[in-house]
Design an enzyme around this catalytic site. Structure first.
Site, PDB file in Angstrom:
ATOM      1  N   SER A 108       0.873  -1.182   0.000  1.00  0.00           N
ATOM      2  CA  SER A 108       0.000   0.000   0.000  1.00  0.00           C
ATOM      3  C   SER A 108       0.903   1.223   0.000  1.00  0.00           C
ATOM      4  O   SER A 108       1.436   1.615   1.039  1.00  0.00           O
ATOM      5  CB  SER A 108      -0.912   0.000   1.235  1.00  0.00           C
ATOM      6  OG  SER A 108      -1.821  -1.075   1.175  1.00  0.00           O
ATOM      7  N   LYS A 183      -6.599   1.786  -3.782  1.00  0.00           N
ATOM      8  CA  LYS A 183      -6.467   1.081  -2.509  1.00  0.00           C
ATOM      9  C   LYS A 183      -6.579   2.046  -1.337  1.00  0.00           C
ATOM     10  O   LYS A 183      -7.285   1.781  -0.357  1.00  0.00           O
ATOM     11  CB  LYS A 183      -5.126   0.349  -2.467  1.00  0.00           C
ATOM     12  CG  LYS A 183      -4.763  -0.269  -1.097  1.00  0.00           C
ATOM     13  CD  LYS A 183      -5.738  -1.356  -0.676  1.00  0.00           C
ATOM     14  CE  LYS A 183      -5.407  -1.917   0.707  1.00  0.00           C
ATOM     15  NZ  LYS A 183      -4.134  -2.652   0.767  1.00  0.00           N
ATOM     16  N   LYS A 252      -1.869   4.843   7.947  1.00  0.00           N
ATOM     17  CA  LYS A 252      -1.039   5.159   6.788  1.00  0.00           C
ATOM     18  C   LYS A 252      -1.889   5.294   5.531  1.00  0.00           C
ATOM     19  O   LYS A 252      -1.743   6.254   4.756  1.00  0.00           O
ATOM     20  CB  LYS A 252       0.010   4.071   6.584  1.00  0.00           C
ATOM     21  CG  LYS A 252       0.911   4.294   5.372  1.00  0.00           C
ATOM     22  CD  LYS A 252       1.592   3.022   4.947  1.00  0.00           C
ATOM     23  CE  LYS A 252       0.614   2.060   4.311  1.00  0.00           C
ATOM     24  NZ  LYS A 252       1.248   0.860   3.731  1.00  0.00           N
TER      25      LYS A 252
END
Length: 308
Positions: A108, A183, A252
């Protein structure tokens, strides 16, 4: 026919796999099960040993894992770690990759950083596909992940068999970096639903509603989301807070989504509010906390006993 596309009918293709953590190891195992020669590296020795026990080849560096590989998969904490593994120092993977090989970046990562990495690797004749996943550890083990893929369509077609060995749903999202953007945005929406569900349950409980009944009503109504369906009863109402996805990773990803909005000069006040909440929860609960522990953080804000 490219080596990656003939793996099912001829000699197995070779895939380097960098990052054998909670998600990476079961994904690498799936590739072994599908007949690929998997050369794996992780700085943690037990992870390398686990891959070797599953039939893979344990390697001592990213460069060693990439040697002779038709494709290299990265499944690492963030884009900065990926860039270091690919480019920094003599043990970096790019130094060992042949021209025409493909990097499948499944971490990611920030989409603009992914594009910059793609530009850097293009100079060495290495193509990049960003292919982050959704589904968690259980789907990684079953090979039923949802995989988003960004990049040149011909390159995606070349590595599609590798992706299919790890996932049951494959979505082509556009140019390089677009899958990482998707994502992050998906995880932002998921996190917003998590926080809203936890707040609603706690407000309802304070009013006298039964949280189990509330969950059933949410799941039969318009409030239904991934948290209400899959996380409230097993992980949140029980105060187990052990779903397997870390609060640090969620934080994050939300930050990537909010940062992308900033880079595109888009007003996105709610994404920033969710990002701020997640950062505050992470500071209070610590980096080992599960993302479902935001429920515990809300209880702490309300002066309730620490759920532990």
């Amino acid at each position: 026919m490219p080596a990656l596309e003939q793996a099912a009918t001829a000699a197995p293709a070779t895939v380097g796999f960098i990052g054998l953590g909670t998600m990476g190891l079961p994904m690498a195992r799936r590739l072994v099960e599908h007949g690929y020669t998997v050369r794996g590296f992780d700085p943690v020795e037990p992870a390398r040993a686990a891959l070797a026990a599953a039939g893979g080849v344990a390697c001592a560096s990213a460069a060693e894992a990439a040697t002779g590989a038709d494709a290299v998969v990265t499944m690492l904490p963030d884009g900065a770690v990926v860039r270091a593994a690919m480019l920094d120092g003599p043990a970096a993977a790019a130094h060992a990759m042949r021209r025409g090989a493909v990097l499948i970046e499944m971490s990611s990562s920030a989409p603009l950083a992914t594009r910059a990495l793609g530009d850097a690797l293009a100079q060495a004749g290495i193509a990049v596909v960003d292919a982050p996943v959704s589904g968690g550890v259980r789907k990684a083990e079953a090979g039923t992940l949802s995989i988003m893929a960004g990049g040149d369509l011909d390159v995606i077609a070349q590595v599609r068999p590798v992706l299919r060995a790890m996932g049951s749903n494959l979505f082509e999202t556009g140019a390089l970096g677009s899958a990482h953007a998707m994502k992050a945005l998906n995880n932002y929406v998921s996190a917003a639903g998590l926080i809203a569900a936890c707040e609603a349950i706690q407000i309802g409980r304070a009013f006298g509603l039964d949280p189990v009944v509330m969950t059933d009503i949410l799941n039969a109504s318009t409030g239904r989301n991934n948290t209400t369906e899959n996380k409230l009863k097993p992980f949140i109402l029980t105060e187990r807070y052990d779903s397997g996805f870390g609060l640090a990773l969620m934080t994050k990803d939300i930050g990537i989504a909010a940062g992308l909005a900033d880079a595109l000069d888009r007003a996105a006040p709610f994404s920033h509010a969710v990002a701020d909440f997640a950062r505050q929860a992470l500071e209070r609960l610590g980096r080992e906390a599960d993302h479902t522990a935001v429920d515990r953080y809300l209880k702490l804000l309300n002066g309730e006993r620490d759920a532990g």
